[in-house]
Enzyme design. Structure first.
Site, PDB file in Angstrom:
ATOM      1  N   HIS A  78      58.909  50.292  15.233  1.00 26.60           N
ATOM      2  CA  HIS A  78      60.317  50.054  15.551  1.00 26.60           C
ATOM      3  C   HIS A  78      61.025  49.262  14.446  1.00 26.60           C
ATOM      4  O   HIS A  78      62.186  49.517  14.135  1.00 26.60           O
ATOM      5  CB  HIS A  78      60.426  49.331  16.895  1.00 26.60           C
ATOM      6  CG  HIS A  78      61.814  49.153  17.387  1.00 26.60           C
ATOM      7  ND1 HIS A  78      62.602  50.201  17.806  1.00 26.60           N
ATOM      8  CD2 HIS A  78      62.567  48.039  17.528  1.00 26.60           C
ATOM      9  CE1 HIS A  78      63.777  49.750  18.190  1.00 26.60           C
ATOM     10  NE2 HIS A  78      63.787  48.433  18.022  1.00 26.60           N
ATOM     11  N   ARG A  92      66.565  32.225   5.063  1.00 28.89           N
ATOM     12  CA  ARG A  92      67.630  33.106   4.588  1.00 28.89           C
ATOM     13  C   ARG A  92      68.961  32.857   5.290  1.00 28.89           C
ATOM     14  O   ARG A  92      70.019  33.102   4.716  1.00 28.89           O
ATOM     15  CB  ARG A  92      67.194  34.562   4.746  1.00 28.89           C
ATOM     16  CG  ARG A  92      66.188  34.969   3.698  1.00 28.89           C
ATOM     17  CD  ARG A  92      65.286  36.113   4.120  1.00 28.89           C
ATOM     18  NE  ARG A  92      64.333  36.427   3.064  1.00 28.89           N
ATOM     19  CZ  ARG A  92      63.245  35.720   2.790  1.00 28.89           C
ATOM     20  NH1 ARG A  92      62.964  34.640   3.499  1.00 28.89           N
ATOM     21  NH2 ARG A  92      62.434  36.068   1.811  1.00 28.89           N
TER      22      ARG A  92
END
Length: 140
Positions: free
Chosen positions: A74, A112
């Site tokens: 996925h 991030r």
């Protein structure tokens, strides 16, 4: 003053809050306005941008979200197809900054997303703003 639409796939609230803060700050610091909408997941971001673009109300778009690798295929589908959808839209001269993080774990996402570290939300907003400038330059 331009108006941007931030489209966020809100799955991890604490991570999205960081991305959203970076994007909003970058847009406001550049002297522009923004609105934010939320979609169920990263796969829905390109579709929402396409619908919003048809309205003609926005000069640019910022895509935000976090996809963390799990145990199944996925991850690859969501990562690749959301990026492909955004790229296809950008080829139609839409100014889009892609801030959908595709990471292995939450620690990578935090690094991030934080404005004090990589600030990928802010970078995505700045990318959208730069693409808006380029579109205007080439339009004459």
């Amino acid at each position: 003053m331009a108006k941007l639409l931030i489209v966020e796939a809100r799955f991890y609230d604490h991570l999205n809050d960081l991305l959203l803060d970076g994007a909003r700050t970058a847009i406001e610091d550049a002297g522009h306005k923004h609105e934010t909408i939320t979609v169920p997941g990263a796969l829905e971001v390109p579709g929402a941008i396409a619908m919003a673009a048809e309205s003609g109300r926005y000069d640019g778009f910022v895509a935000l979200g976090v996809v963390i690798r799990g145990e199944t295929y996925h991850f690859e589908v969501v990562s690749n197809e959301s990026a492909r959808g955004l790229m296809a839209l950008s080829m139609d001269s839409l100014a889009i900054g892609n801030g959908i993080l595709t990471v292995e774990n939450e620690a990578q996402a935090l690094t991030r997303a934080r404005r004090t570290e990589k600030d990928k939300g802010g970078e995505a907003a700045k990318a959208a703003l730069r693409m808006m400038e380029l579109r205007e330059k080439f339009a004459g």
